[in-house]
Scaffold this active site. Structure first.
Site, PDB file in Angstrom:
ATOM      1  N   ASP A 133      -9.276  33.624  81.899  1.00  0.00           N
ATOM      2  CA  ASP A 133      -8.598  34.556  80.609  1.00  0.00           C
ATOM      3  C   ASP A 133      -7.612  33.126  80.509  1.00  0.00           C
ATOM      4  OD1 ASP A 133      -6.948  34.835  82.411  1.00  0.00           O
ATOM      5  OD2 ASP A 133      -7.020  37.012  82.382  1.00  0.00           O
ATOM      6  N   SER A 134      -7.906  31.705  81.523  1.00  0.00           N
ATOM      7  CA  SER A 134      -6.544  31.260  81.310  1.00  0.00           C
ATOM      8  C   SER A 134      -7.479  30.386  79.512  1.00  0.00           C
ATOM      9  CB  SER A 134      -6.802  30.135  81.846  1.00  0.00           C
ATOM     10  OG  SER A 134      -8.468  29.317  82.092  1.00  0.00           O
TER      11      SER A 134
ATOM     12  N   ASP B 281     -14.240  36.021  83.072  1.00  0.00           N
ATOM     13  CA  ASP B 281     -12.067  36.945  83.763  1.00  0.00           C
ATOM     14  C   ASP B 281     -12.165  38.144  82.722  1.00  0.00           C
ATOM     15  OD1 ASP B 281     -10.783  36.766  86.051  1.00  0.00           O
ATOM     16  OD2 ASP B 281      -9.544  35.197  84.537  1.00  0.00           O
TER      17      ASP B 281
ATOM     18  N   LYS C 220     -14.451  38.199  87.512  1.00  0.00           N
ATOM     19  CA  LYS C 220     -13.095  38.344  88.939  1.00  0.00           C
ATOM     20  C   LYS C 220     -12.133  39.336  87.608  1.00  0.00           C
ATOM     21  CE  LYS C 220     -10.250  34.469  88.253  1.00  0.00           C
ATOM     22  NZ  LYS C 220      -9.474  34.888  87.481  1.00  0.00           N
TER      23      LYS C 220
ATOM     24  N   GLU D  79      -8.085  40.616  88.645  1.00  0.00           N
ATOM     25  CA  GLU D  79      -6.449  40.614  89.227  1.00  0.00           C
ATOM     26  C   GLU D  79      -6.387  41.548  90.118  1.00  0.00           C
ATOM     27  OE1 GLU D  79      -4.311  38.849  86.846  1.00  0.00           O
ATOM     28  OE2 GLU D  79      -5.477  37.042  85.918  1.00  0.00           O
TER      29      GLU D  79
ATOM     30  N   GLU E 262      -3.617  32.068  94.341  1.00  0.00           N
ATOM     31  CA  GLU E 262      -3.410  31.186  93.066  1.00  0.00           C
ATOM     32  C   GLU E 262      -1.952  31.630  93.910  1.00  0.00           C
ATOM     33  OE1 GLU E 262      -4.180  32.609  89.320  1.00  0.00           O
ATOM     34  OE2 GLU E 262      -2.706  30.434  88.346  1.00  0.00           O
TER      35      GLU E 262
HETATM   36  O1  KIV Z   1      -8.052  32.099  84.207  1.00  0.00           O
HETATM   37  C1  KIV Z   1      -8.400  31.381  84.725  1.00  0.00           C
HETATM   38  O2  KIV Z   1      -8.742  30.490  84.207  1.00  0.00           O
HETATM   39  C2  KIV Z   1      -8.263  31.680  86.549  1.00  0.00           C
HETATM   40  C3  KIV Z   1      -7.865  30.626  87.413  1.00  0.00           C
HETATM   41  C4  KIV Z   1      -6.678  29.740  87.085  1.00  0.00           C
HETATM   42  C5  KIV Z   1      -8.135  31.462  88.794  1.00  0.00           C
HETATM   43  O3  KIV Z   1      -7.603  32.932  86.996  1.00  0.00           O
END
Ligand code: KIV
Length: 257
Positions: free
Chosen positions: A52-53, A91, A119, A121, A183
């Site tokens: 989600d970056s 994500d 993934k 969090e 992280e």
């Molecule tokens: O969203 C993302 O790119 C991430 C990485 C920083 C691990 O969660």
């Protein structure tokens, strides 16, 4: 070049990635678009994270908190078309994993878009357990968790916080995650967690002792305005793009096109 691709046509599963622990370090990069995904697959990257970056590095948003499931599905589809034979982790954006039923519906949407695993969090044991119980492979994420963090400071510096992060890592693994992103935690804490878990840890700003390393592709390629202190740059594409555009402007201005 480390060739970690299973073969030209077999992609890694959660199981084969998990088996790499203790044998080979795992390189993971983010990708959001077809051409970059194609390059990463050609380079032999075994696992791509559509993080989600994307909100911050590709969409110009303030944080990852504005990213939606629709954004994620769009980018996962683009990455899948570029990297048909690479394991893709999708994500789950903020709140899309707020309870087991919501997380299940969200994960199914990302899998339908092309992800092989998801993934999420934080130590959401019940959610992770529910997804894994339905056969969905889950990557955990602890330490700095940008969806809920107040700032981007390193996490786990004092003893209490280090204990909390180590406990959360254990809970995530016990709930059934097959891999864990750590992280921005101290190297010593990452080393301790890595030694204590049966699943691979993938660090970002967590030192060299993790079982693998993930970086945001835009940081790696030098495509941003600023970089986190822990990200090495392997190219400076921002400068190359500016120079190419300047050369084009010059040629058009001189009518030499
Ligand atoms: O969203 C993302 O790119 C991430 C990485 C920083 C691990 O969660």
């Amino acid at each position: 070049m480390t060739d970690m691709s299973q073969s030209s046509s077999t992609k890694h599963t959660a199981g084969t990635l998990q088996q790499l622990k203790g044998t080979k370090p795992i390189p993971m990069l983010t990708a959001y678009t077809t051409p970059i995904a194609r390059c990463l697959e050609q380079a032999g990257i075994p696992v791509i994270l559509v993080g989600d970056s994307v909100g911050m590095v590709e969409m110009g948003l303030e944080s990852t908190r504005q990213v939606t499931l629709t954004h994620m599905a769009y980018h996962i589809g683009a990455v899948r078309r570029g990297a048909p034979n690479t394991h893709i982790v999708g994500d789950l954006p903020l709140d899309s994993d707020r309870d087991p039923d919501t997380a299940l519906a969200s994960a199914e949407r990302l899998l339908a878009a092309g992800a092989d695993s998801v993934k999420l969090e934080g130590p959401k044991s019940e959610v992770i357990g529910a997804l894994v119980g339905r056969g969905i492979a889950v990557v955990g994420h602890c330490g700095l968790t940008p969806q809920t963090a107040a700032d981007f400071k390193q996490v786990g510096r004092d003893a209490d916080e280090a204990e909390r992060v180590a406990r959360e890592a254990g809970e995530i693994a016990a709930a059934g995650a097959f891999m864990l992103v750590l992280e921005h935690v101290p190297d010593t804490l990452a080393e301790r967690i890595t030694a204590s878990l049966a699943i691979p840890t993938i660090g970002i700003g967590a030192g060299p002792s993790c079982d693998g390393q993930v970086l945001v592709i835009n940081d790696v390629l030098g495509l941003g305005e600023k970089w986190p202190p822990f990200s090495r740059q392997y190219a400076y594409l921002g400068k190359a793009v500016t120079e190419a555009a300047q050369a084009f402007v010059r040629q058009v201005t001189e009518r030499s096109f």
